[in-house]
Design a protein around this motif. Sequence first.
Motif, PDB file in Angstrom:
ATOM      1  N   GLY A   1      64.951  31.529  39.465  1.00  0.00           N
ATOM      2  CA  GLY A   1      65.104  32.546  38.497  1.00  0.00           C
ATOM      3  C   GLY A   1      64.892  32.332  36.971  1.00  0.00           C
ATOM      4  N   ALA A   2      65.347  30.908  36.674  1.00  0.00           N
ATOM      5  CA  ALA A   2      65.269  30.653  35.342  1.00  0.00           C
ATOM      6  C   ALA A   2      63.836  30.051  34.935  1.00  0.00           C
ATOM      7  N   ILE A   3      63.215  29.627  36.218  1.00  0.00           N
ATOM      8  CA  ILE A   3      61.652  29.087  35.880  1.00  0.00           C
ATOM      9  C   ILE A   3      60.826  30.512  35.684  1.00  0.00           C
ATOM     10  N   MET A   4      61.171  31.580  36.307  1.00  0.00           N
ATOM     11  CA  MET A   4      60.376  32.723  36.349  1.00  0.00           C
ATOM     12  C   MET A   4      60.292  33.473  35.195  1.00  0.00           C
ATOM     13  N   ILE A   5      61.715  33.383  34.605  1.00  0.00           N
ATOM     14  CA  ILE A   5      61.847  34.272  33.504  1.00  0.00           C
ATOM     15  C   ILE A   5      61.788  33.562  32.190  1.00  0.00           C
ATOM     16  N   LEU A   6      61.786  32.293  32.143  1.00  0.00           N
ATOM     17  CA  LEU A   6      61.931  31.382  30.622  1.00  0.00           C
ATOM     18  C   LEU A   6      60.705  31.675  29.855  1.00  0.00           C
ATOM     19  N   PRO A   7      59.320  31.427  30.611  1.00  0.00           N
ATOM     20  CA  PRO A   7      58.394  31.709  29.946  1.00  0.00           C
ATOM     21  C   PRO A   7      58.088  33.261  29.007  1.00  0.00           C
ATOM     22  N   TRP A   8      58.756  34.200  29.514  1.00  0.00           N
ATOM     23  CA  TRP A   8      58.862  35.531  28.993  1.00  0.00           C
ATOM     24  C   TRP A   8      59.972  35.840  28.209  1.00  0.00           C
ATOM     25  N   ILE A   9      60.784  34.908  27.832  1.00  0.00           N
ATOM     26  CA  ILE A   9      62.102  35.039  27.284  1.00  0.00           C
ATOM     27  C   ILE A   9      61.722  35.623  25.732  1.00  0.00           C
ATOM     28  N   LYS A  10      60.811  34.808  24.815  1.00  0.00           N
ATOM     29  CA  LYS A  10      60.580  35.379  23.589  1.00  0.00           C
ATOM     30  C   LYS A  10      59.868  36.934  23.494  1.00  0.00           C
ATOM     31  N   PRO A  11      59.064  37.053  24.327  1.00  0.00           N
ATOM     32  CA  PRO A  11      58.301  38.308  24.164  1.00  0.00           C
ATOM     33  C   PRO A  11      59.580  39.571  24.410  1.00  0.00           C
ATOM     34  N   LEU A  12      60.511  39.234  25.444  1.00  0.00           N
ATOM     35  CA  LEU A  12      61.517  40.093  25.899  1.00  0.00           C
ATOM     36  C   LEU A  12      62.569  40.218  24.777  1.00  0.00           C
ATOM     37  N   ALA A  13      62.799  39.246  24.096  1.00  0.00           N
ATOM     38  CA  ALA A  13      63.894  39.293  22.847  1.00  0.00           C
ATOM     39  C   ALA A  13      63.086  40.072  21.882  1.00  0.00           C
ATOM     40  N   ALA A  14      61.841  39.736  21.521  1.00  0.00           N
ATOM     41  CA  ALA A  14      61.133  40.430  20.537  1.00  0.00           C
ATOM     42  C   ALA A  14      61.095  42.096  20.829  1.00  0.00           C
ATOM     43  N   TRP A  15      60.760  42.394  22.160  1.00  0.00           N
ATOM     44  CA  TRP A  15      60.766  43.694  22.521  1.00  0.00           C
ATOM     45  C   TRP A  15      62.213  44.552  22.198  1.00  0.00           C
ATOM     46  N   ILE A  16      63.019  43.789  22.699  1.00  0.00           N
ATOM     47  CA  ILE A  16      64.809  44.477  22.476  1.00  0.00           C
ATOM     48  C   ILE A  16      64.829  44.457  21.257  1.00  0.00           C
ATOM     49  N   GLY A  17      64.438  43.428  20.385  1.00  0.00           N
ATOM     50  CA  GLY A  17      64.930  43.297  18.826  1.00  0.00           C
ATOM     51  C   GLY A  17      64.316  44.596  18.188  1.00  0.00           C
ATOM     52  N   HIS A  18      63.156  45.360  18.558  1.00  0.00           N
ATOM     53  CA  HIS A  18      62.662  46.407  17.940  1.00  0.00           C
ATOM     54  C   HIS A  18      63.738  47.540  17.882  1.00  0.00           C
ATOM     55  N   TYR A  19      64.533  47.610  18.613  1.00  0.00           N
ATOM     56  CA  TYR A  19      65.549  48.931  18.963  1.00  0.00           C
ATOM     57  C   TYR A  19      66.877  48.377  18.386  1.00  0.00           C
ATOM     58  N   ASN A  20      67.023  47.262  17.505  1.00  0.00           N
ATOM     59  CA  ASN A  20      68.081  47.025  16.585  1.00  0.00           C
ATOM     60  C   ASN A  20      69.562  47.534  17.264  1.00  0.00           C
ATOM     61  N   PHE A  21      69.736  46.883  18.608  1.00  0.00           N
ATOM     62  CA  PHE A  21      70.860  46.755  19.329  1.00  0.00           C
ATOM     63  C   PHE A  21      71.881  46.024  18.850  1.00  0.00           C
ATOM     64  N   ASN A  22      73.166  46.191  19.302  1.00  0.00           N
ATOM     65  CA  ASN A  22      74.132  45.268  18.767  1.00  0.00           C
ATOM     66  C   ASN A  22      73.855  43.856  19.641  1.00  0.00           C
ATOM     67  N   ALA A  23      73.910  42.800  18.905  1.00  0.00           N
ATOM     68  CA  ALA A  23      73.300  41.424  19.626  1.00  0.00           C
ATOM     69  C   ALA A  23      74.491  41.170  20.667  1.00  0.00           C
ATOM     70  N   SER A  24      75.751  41.263  20.257  1.00  0.00           N
ATOM     71  CA  SER A  24      76.652  40.908  21.450  1.00  0.00           C
ATOM     72  C   SER A  24      76.505  41.892  22.832  1.00  0.00           C
ATOM     73  N   GLU A  25      76.210  43.205  22.613  1.00  0.00           N
ATOM     74  CA  GLU A  25      75.960  43.880  23.691  1.00  0.00           C
ATOM     75  C   GLU A  25      74.894  43.613  24.479  1.00  0.00           C
ATOM     76  N   VAL A  26      73.754  43.128  23.785  1.00  0.00           N
ATOM     77  CA  VAL A  26      72.526  42.783  24.328  1.00  0.00           C
ATOM     78  C   VAL A  26      72.810  41.688  25.410  1.00  0.00           C
ATOM     79  N   VAL A  27      73.346  40.535  24.772  1.00  0.00           N
ATOM     80  CA  VAL A  27      73.737  39.327  25.429  1.00  0.00           C
ATOM     81  C   VAL A  27      74.573  39.698  26.786  1.00  0.00           C
ATOM     82  N   ILE A  28      75.240  40.468  26.601  1.00  0.00           N
ATOM     83  CA  ILE A  28      76.281  40.995  27.765  1.00  0.00           C
ATOM     84  C   ILE A  28      75.387  41.514  28.981  1.00  0.00           C
ATOM     85  N   TYR A  29      74.671  42.525  28.443  1.00  0.00           N
ATOM     86  CA  TYR A  29      73.994  43.405  29.412  1.00  0.00           C
ATOM     87  C   TYR A  29      72.873  42.598  29.968  1.00  0.00           C
TER      88      TYR A  29
END
Length: 543
Positions: free
Chosen positions: A249-277
Amino acid sequence: MLTLIELLSSVALLVWGTYIVRTGIMRVFGSDLRRILGKSIGKKSRAFLAGIGVTALVQSSNATVLLVISFVTQGLISITPAMVIMLGADVGTAIMDRVLTFDLAWLSPLLILFGVITFLSQKKNRSGQLGRVAIGLGLILLALKLIVGSATPITHASAIQAIFTSLSGDTILALLVGAVFAMFTYSSLAAVLLTATLSVAGLVPLYISLSIVIGSNIGSGLLAMIGSSQQSGSARQVVLGSLLFKLIGAIMILPWIKPLAAWIGHYNFNASEVVIYFHVFYNLLRCLVMLPFVEFMSRLCQRLIPISPVEVEVFAPRYLDKAALETPSLAIANAVRETLRMGDIVEQMVQRLAEVLKGNKIQRRYIVHLEEEIDMLHSSIKLYLAQIQQNQLGEADSRRWAEIIDTALNLQQSATIINRMATEVVKKIFDKQHFFSPAGTKELNTLMERLQNNLSLAMSVFVSGDIDNARRFRLLNQRYAYAHVERLHKLNVESLDTSNLHVSLLGDMKRLNSLFCAIAYHVLEDVSENRAEQINPESDKNI
């Protein structure tokens, strides 16, 4: 330095609260959880949901791992459904992490107060153990509040800022840090919460925080792998499969982790809630994707950790899993299974004794061998039960503990009597060429059949408490004793030659029957008040 100590002590309090909840739930519902997992192995969906539910209830995937390993070691379930349950356990842990990180700090003092009052007033009852669970939940909520309070000042320390700033851009290093977090805190919940705190403080970019969360998953898998190092090969195969699923699972998602974080960052969610969810949805999606490949993973793990086809040493207990000792209800269930194994061996001895009476003196060697195994199992069960802390047992478990001790002793004494009977028959019949009369042989064979029936009945009552099919043995035994005396008056030569042995065998059979019946008497005593209308007091005297 003081702040760091406060943080470590808060993490320790979280681990302790989780342990209290797990042990309290297992003491109250341990047998029910075993039954749920045992019945769920037919379908993947049911096994997956059972893993989620059991883990959510006991607040720890480690407890679910313990149950699954115990099942696999005892041969109750195969590797494939065990891996499915482990995938469900990963999802259950993530869901409970989300629930516990809601703002429930106000509930902590109420839970602790209620729990302490209930536990101290009804320590030996189920209600007292539920009070223990309330204490644990209160401590968990309190620990989470303390962790956040202790971690916030640490994030302002220049050394800490330098360390986590160096993680920027290195997702592999962040993965390793997450694994170390989980192993150091012995809790994925603590690791996720600390990561959420770092995210809120802005010490690390979001994609690094998400990488740390993925690494914490791997760390929990490594902890389980280390904990199973002394278990059976099949148990290690299951835990290895769970770890490999996390790595894949880690190997599959790790290459996409930066684009995923950038996409989530556009919505200005609370960083703590993002990590937990993210922890919840990542585990849910990972496990659902891995579910169709469980059979392939089980075959792969069987190749990576092969079990040598050497013959299993018979002089060893099969079900006394030491890892279950810290969960008394589970340990007692294991001791019950080992005692049932003793009953099966004694039944084999009775069957072989019947063959000896029919003229097969070779069976006596096997009887001697089986008696040695009974002695070993009796000692092992006593030592195993002695390691269970008595003050942690409720009333029902305390009675069951005593029943197991007495039942094992009765079976051990029965084995000794059977061995002596076989020895006497061989010495006094075959060696001296004296034989029982046809009528005497028929009577002894009939009594042996009755003994086997009574032993089966006794072990059935020991397991389930079923007393509806109780047998009367004593009157039958007396009747055949009188029939033997009548043949002596008729000067039957064969009866005269074997008279002492015949009477001795009848006496030994009566003693065996008494030992078998004593196994059921504990249950009769326990249910006498609740099932008085189903028990005839006079019939017990005639069994």
